[in-house]
Enzyme design. Structure first.
Site, PDB file in Angstrom:
ATOM      1  N   ARG A 109       0.825  -1.215   0.000  1.00  0.00           N
ATOM      2  CA  ARG A 109       0.000   0.000   0.000  1.00  0.00           C
ATOM      3  C   ARG A 109       0.861   1.268   0.000  1.00  0.00           C
ATOM      4  O   ARG A 109       0.469   2.288  -0.565  1.00  0.00           O
ATOM      5  CB  ARG A 109      -0.936  -0.003   1.202  1.00  0.00           C
ATOM      6  CG  ARG A 109      -2.086  -0.958   1.021  1.00  0.00           C
ATOM      7  CD  ARG A 109      -2.955  -1.020   2.228  1.00  0.00           C
ATOM      8  NE  ARG A 109      -4.248  -1.584   1.908  1.00  0.00           N
ATOM      9  CZ  ARG A 109      -5.169  -1.861   2.812  1.00  0.00           C
ATOM     10  NH1 ARG A 109      -4.933  -1.639   4.091  1.00  0.00           N
ATOM     11  NH2 ARG A 109      -6.328  -2.364   2.456  1.00  0.00           N
TER      12      ARG A 109
ATOM     13  N   LYS B 145     -18.456 -17.332   3.801  1.00  0.00           N
ATOM     14  CA  LYS B 145     -19.903 -17.353   3.973  1.00  0.00           C
ATOM     15  C   LYS B 145     -20.655 -16.681   2.842  1.00  0.00           C
ATOM     16  O   LYS B 145     -20.202 -15.682   2.294  1.00  0.00           O
ATOM     17  CB  LYS B 145     -20.249 -16.622   5.271  1.00  0.00           C
ATOM     18  CG  LYS B 145     -19.760 -17.365   6.492  1.00  0.00           C
ATOM     19  CD  LYS B 145     -20.168 -16.624   7.725  1.00  0.00           C
ATOM     20  CE  LYS B 145     -19.792 -17.406   8.967  1.00  0.00           C
ATOM     21  NZ  LYS B 145     -20.059 -16.658  10.174  1.00  0.00           N
TER      22      LYS B 145
ATOM     23  N   GLY C 179      -7.757  -8.341   0.161  1.00  0.00           N
ATOM     24  CA  GLY C 179      -8.021  -9.332   1.206  1.00  0.00           C
ATOM     25  C   GLY C 179      -7.327 -10.653   0.931  1.00  0.00           C
ATOM     26  O   GLY C 179      -6.197 -10.680   0.442  1.00  0.00           O
TER      27      GLY C 179
ATOM     28  N   GLY D  62     -12.646  -4.706   1.253  1.00  0.00           N
ATOM     29  CA  GLY D  62     -14.030  -4.268   1.432  1.00  0.00           C
ATOM     30  C   GLY D  62     -14.449  -3.292   0.346  1.00  0.00           C
ATOM     31  O   GLY D  62     -15.548  -3.387  -0.210  1.00  0.00           O
TER      32      GLY D  62
HETATM   33  P1  AMP Z   1     -14.116 -14.153   3.240  1.00  0.00           P
HETATM   34  O1  AMP Z   1     -13.593 -13.174   4.234  1.00  0.00           O
HETATM   35  O2  AMP Z   1     -15.597 -14.350   3.267  1.00  0.00           O
HETATM   36  O3  AMP Z   1     -13.568 -13.934   1.840  1.00  0.00           O
HETATM   37  O4  AMP Z   1     -13.574 -15.574   3.725  1.00  0.00           O
HETATM   38  C1  AMP Z   1     -12.233 -15.924   3.763  1.00  0.00           C
HETATM   39  C2  AMP Z   1     -12.077 -17.132   4.628  1.00  0.00           C
HETATM   40  O5  AMP Z   1     -12.843 -18.194   4.067  1.00  0.00           O
HETATM   41  C3  AMP Z   1     -10.671 -17.644   4.738  1.00  0.00           C
HETATM   42  O6  AMP Z   1     -10.243 -17.413   6.050  1.00  0.00           O
HETATM   43  C4  AMP Z   1     -10.800 -19.136   4.444  1.00  0.00           C
HETATM   44  O7  AMP Z   1     -10.104 -19.945   5.374  1.00  0.00           O
HETATM   45  C5  AMP Z   1     -12.293 -19.369   4.577  1.00  0.00           C
HETATM   46  N1  AMP Z   1     -12.750 -20.535   3.815  1.00  0.00           N
HETATM   47  C6  AMP Z   1     -12.622 -20.760   2.502  1.00  0.00           C
HETATM   48  N2  AMP Z   1     -13.103 -21.970   2.189  1.00  0.00           N
HETATM   49  C7  AMP Z   1     -13.547 -22.549   3.325  1.00  0.00           C
HETATM   50  C8  AMP Z   1     -14.142 -23.806   3.631  1.00  0.00           C
HETATM   51  N3  AMP Z   1     -14.375 -24.732   2.690  1.00  0.00           N
HETATM   52  N4  AMP Z   1     -14.473 -24.047   4.925  1.00  0.00           N
HETATM   53  C9  AMP Z   1     -14.229 -23.118   5.876  1.00  0.00           C
HETATM   54  N5  AMP Z   1     -13.663 -21.917   5.642  1.00  0.00           N
HETATM   55  C10 AMP Z   1     -13.325 -21.621   4.374  1.00  0.00           C
END
Ligand code: AMP
Length: 398
Positions: free
Chosen positions: A37, A199, A355, A378
């Site tokens: 950054r 999620k 991210g 974000g």
């Molecule tokens: P996000 O912040 O929603 O982009 O989520 C990122 C996180 O999703 C990372 O910390 C990953 O470890 C988690 N992640 C990705 N795939 C899986 C999975 N199959 N089960 C649990 N966590 C996951």
């Protein structure tokens, strides 16, 4: 881009208040762990200096609780910036107050001033007008180069623009907006979006916003399992948001009635525990045993994604395909990074949201092989969702 940029500014002799995003990861011994950054804002800072202006830089770092705390001081960042610019960067121990004002008044051409962490004052995130006015009083012009914070209406990103004109975008902000705007508004086709992460709840808006725009939508990561549950598949102990299953069903219906292709994983790497050294197996997604959990996409899924990515002219990727923080479940994510690097070489425009996916690309050493790796997780997600970023909207229109 219909926002004025630093190229539209008269810089000579002007004090230029610049919001940068120096919210960089720090090691335990207060060293900069990743300088991306800072490096990405150098063209803007150099432009101000080369044009005969005086940069007054402001940023936040970490999440201090509205008061000064030494571990979140920007002083080491100012020192580091000095080495990159080959000049001493002056440092104000507080971002507001009479001492800082005197330092600002004494600045001359050739100087660079960095202010202490804006979030040592709760007024920053509250977008307090008095606080914004004090910051604004330092400059003759305002530049926002902090794309990573542009989705927040804070005093330094939005409030300040009410008290200081002109207000323009820096080069990093310009680059981020141009790449993302092209992906949202005018993508070369075929256009493939790859979405992963933990999620559905965090990605619903981006799925719904991108679905009508893309030719192919790939869904991986933990959120795929909520879709599998919606399809009536056994998902074992995989991450599932029970309260989002009906929403996932609704999205699957929307997908059916759209003429978009959506790719869900066809195989996955499962584990008997949520641990790197757990027992592992690769199974088709319709053969998931009870008691196991899916932690990465499998090799057949990677092959399927490869077929799509190979033909694509625009690819946007946000969110890891598995639990990439554990080396045994990082392969799917790393393969996607590799596919994007190959696609870029073949002439596609590739954009990686900030991210975790940006971290994976950096981990593979592929950053320079991707057209654009965003500095804002974000912010890039909100942009792709079609939202107006307040920090961008507040800048002068052309
Ligand atoms: P996000 O912040 O929603 O982009 O989520 C990122 C996180 O999703 C990372 O910390 C990953 O470890 C988690 N992640 C990705 N795939 C899986 C999975 N199959 N089960 C649990 N966590 C996951």
């Amino acid at each position: 881009m219909n926002t004025k940029t630093i190229d539209d500014l008269e810089l000579r002799g002007k004090k230029v208040l610049a919001r940068v995003d120096f919210n960089v990861p720090m090691t335990d011994d207060v060293k900069i762990a990743d300088d991306k950054r800072i490096v990405e804002s150098l063209p803007t800072i150099r432009k101000i200096m080369d044009g005969g202006g005086i940069p007054i830089l402001m940023s936040h770092l970490g999440r201090p609780k509205g008061g000064p705390s030494p571990e979140f001081s920007l002083k080491p960042v100012a020192e580091y910036l000095g080495t990159l610019l080959s000049t001493k960067v002056k440092f104000a121990n507080d971002c507001i107050g009479t001492e800082t004002k005197s330092m600002v008044d004494a600045l001359a051409v050739g100087d660079v001033l960095m202010l202490e962490n804006l979030r040592f004052h709760a007024e920053e995130e509250k977008n307090n007008p008095e606080f914004a006015k004090q910051l604004a009083s330092y400059g003759d012009a305002y530049v926002n180069d902090a794309f990573g914070t542009a989705h927040r209406a804070h005093a330094s990103t939005e409030g300040v623009t009410k008290f200081l004109k002109p207000c323009v975008a820096g080069y990093l902000m310009k680059k981020e907006i141009e790449y993302l705007a092209q992906a949202v508004g005018n993508p070369k086709r075929p256009y493939v979006a790859i979405l992963g992460g933990a999620k559905i709840s965090g990605k619903i808006d981006v799925i719904q916003s991108l679905l009508p725009k893309v030719d192919v939508l790939v869904i991986g990561g933990g959120m795929a399992f909520t879709f599998f549950r919606a399809q009536g598949l056994e998902v074992g102990d995989s991450l599932v948001e029970s309260e989002k299953v009906s929403l996932a069903k609704q999205i699957l219906e929307e997908i059916k009635s759209s003429n978009r292709r959506v790719i869900l994983p066809i195989d996955c790497i499962i584990a008997d525990k949520f641990e790197n050294n757990a027992q592992r197996k690769t199974v088709p997604v319709n053969k998931m045993p009870a008691g196991w959990r899916g932690l990465d996409i499998g090799p057949e899924t990677v092959k399927l994604i490869k077929l799509e990515v190979k033909n694509a002219k625009t690819i946007v990727w946000n969110g890891p395909m598995g639990v990439f923080e554990m080396s045994n479940f990082a392969n799917g994510t790393l393969e996607i990074a590799k596919l994007l690097a190959e696609a870029t070489k073949a002439g596609a425009t590739t954009i990686v949201g900030g991210g975790d996916s940006a971290a994976a690309v950096a981990q593979m050493g592929f950053e320079s092989s991707i057209s654009h790796v965003s500095t804002g997780g974000g912010a890039s997600l909100e942009f792709l969702e079609g939202k107006v970023l307040p920090g961008v909207a507040a800048l002068d229109a052309k």
